[in-house]
Write a protein that holds these residues in place. Structure first.
Motif, short mmCIF file in Angstrom:
data_model
loop_
_atom_site.label_atom_id
_atom_site.label_comp_id
_atom_site.label_asym_id
_atom_site.label_seq_id
_atom_site.Cartn_x
_atom_site.Cartn_y
_atom_site.Cartn_z
N GLN A 47 -0.65 0.30 8.59
CA GLN A 47 -0.40 1.72 8.79
C GLN A 47 0.04 2.38 7.49
O GLN A 47 0.81 1.81 6.73
N ALA A 48 -0.45 3.58 7.25
CA ALA A 48 -0.01 4.39 6.11
C ALA A 48 -0.35 5.84 6.44
O ALA A 48 -1.50 6.19 6.60
N LYS A 49 0.69 6.66 6.55
CA LYS A 49 0.51 8.07 6.88
C LYS A 49 0.52 8.94 5.63
O LYS A 49 -0.07 10.01 5.61
N GLY A 50 1.21 8.49 4.59
CA GLY A 50 1.32 9.29 3.38
C GLY A 50 2.56 10.16 3.36
O GLY A 50 2.86 10.79 2.37
N ASP A 51 3.30 10.18 4.46
CA ASP A 51 4.58 10.86 4.52
C ASP A 51 5.64 9.78 4.42
O ASP A 51 5.71 8.89 5.29
N PRO A 52 6.46 9.80 3.37
CA PRO A 52 7.40 8.69 3.14
C PRO A 52 8.33 8.40 4.32
O PRO A 52 8.53 7.24 4.66
N ILE A 53 8.86 9.43 4.95
CA ILE A 53 9.78 9.18 6.05
C ILE A 53 9.04 8.62 7.26
O ILE A 53 9.49 7.67 7.89
N ASN A 106 0.82 -1.21 0.00
CA ASN A 106 0.00 0.00 0.00
C ASN A 106 0.86 1.27 0.00
O ASN A 106 0.60 2.20 -0.75
N GLN A 107 1.88 1.29 0.82
CA GLN A 107 2.72 2.49 0.96
C GLN A 107 3.52 2.80 -0.29
O GLN A 107 3.90 3.94 -0.51
#
Length: 189
Positions: free
Chosen positions: A119-125, A44-45
């Protein structure tokens, strides 16, 4: 995208029926920090990371699916000859009542897998740090499973999986560094 070889990534040898150990291994099969959650998280990420690290997420997600296959083999081999009484003594009576000897994505306590584990925040780091933590938690769980195992062949496969978690953690750390170097370099327009 994938080419399937009809063999496990690493051999899984099980010498005795041991439903109790199978129950513990279910934590890595369908638990919050297990292989299914990791594979789906990374797959997903990969859509929201820079091109420079997409391959890392894709490669590790693919390998996590192969780990899932190894775990399924372990659980199946540890329970396939178990009697209902042995399953009950191992705390798997509820599982057996619902699924017989079939595998089902649940953790060691019988809690079914849920997408809230992904989990997936959308901020790569931020996502990559989450991935490093996931790999380190999986490594720790594999060590505890090794400590619980008295089957030499199974322990060998668990050690292989533990070491792969170390490699994944290092690859994610390298990816963070690539992204941080890119973020911090001077940009001249």
């Amino acid at each position: 995208m994938w080419v399937y070889e009809k063999k496990l990534l690493y051999p899984v040898e099980v010498t005795t029926c041991n439903p109790k150990l199978a129950r513990y291994i279910m934590e890595q099969y369908g638990g919050a920090d297990g292989e299914l959650a990791a594979a789906l998280r990374y797959m997903n990420q990969r859509y929201t990371v820079p091109d420079k690290v997409i391959g890392v997420l894709n490669d590790i997600a693919t390998e996590e699916f192969s780990h899932l296959e190894m775990l399924a083999t372990m659980i199946y081999k540890l329970t396939k000859d178990a009697t209902p009484q042995q399953l009950e003594e191992a705390g798997l009576a509820g599982h057996f009542a619902n699924h017989g000897h079939a595998l089902f994505y649940e953790n060691a306590n019988g809690v079914p897998f849920t997408s809230t584990y992904i989990q997936a925040k959308g901020d790569p780091i931020a996502d990559l740090y989450e991935d490093i933590a996931a790999e380190e938690k999986a490594r720790a769980t594999y060590q505890w499973l090794i400590d619980l195992s008295d089957d030499p062949g199974l322990t060998d496969a668990l050690r292989f999986l533990r070491e792969r978690e170390n490699v994944h953690s290092l690859r994610f750390r390298e990816s963070v560094q690539i992204l941080m170097d890119e973020r911090d370099r001077k940009k001249i327009f």
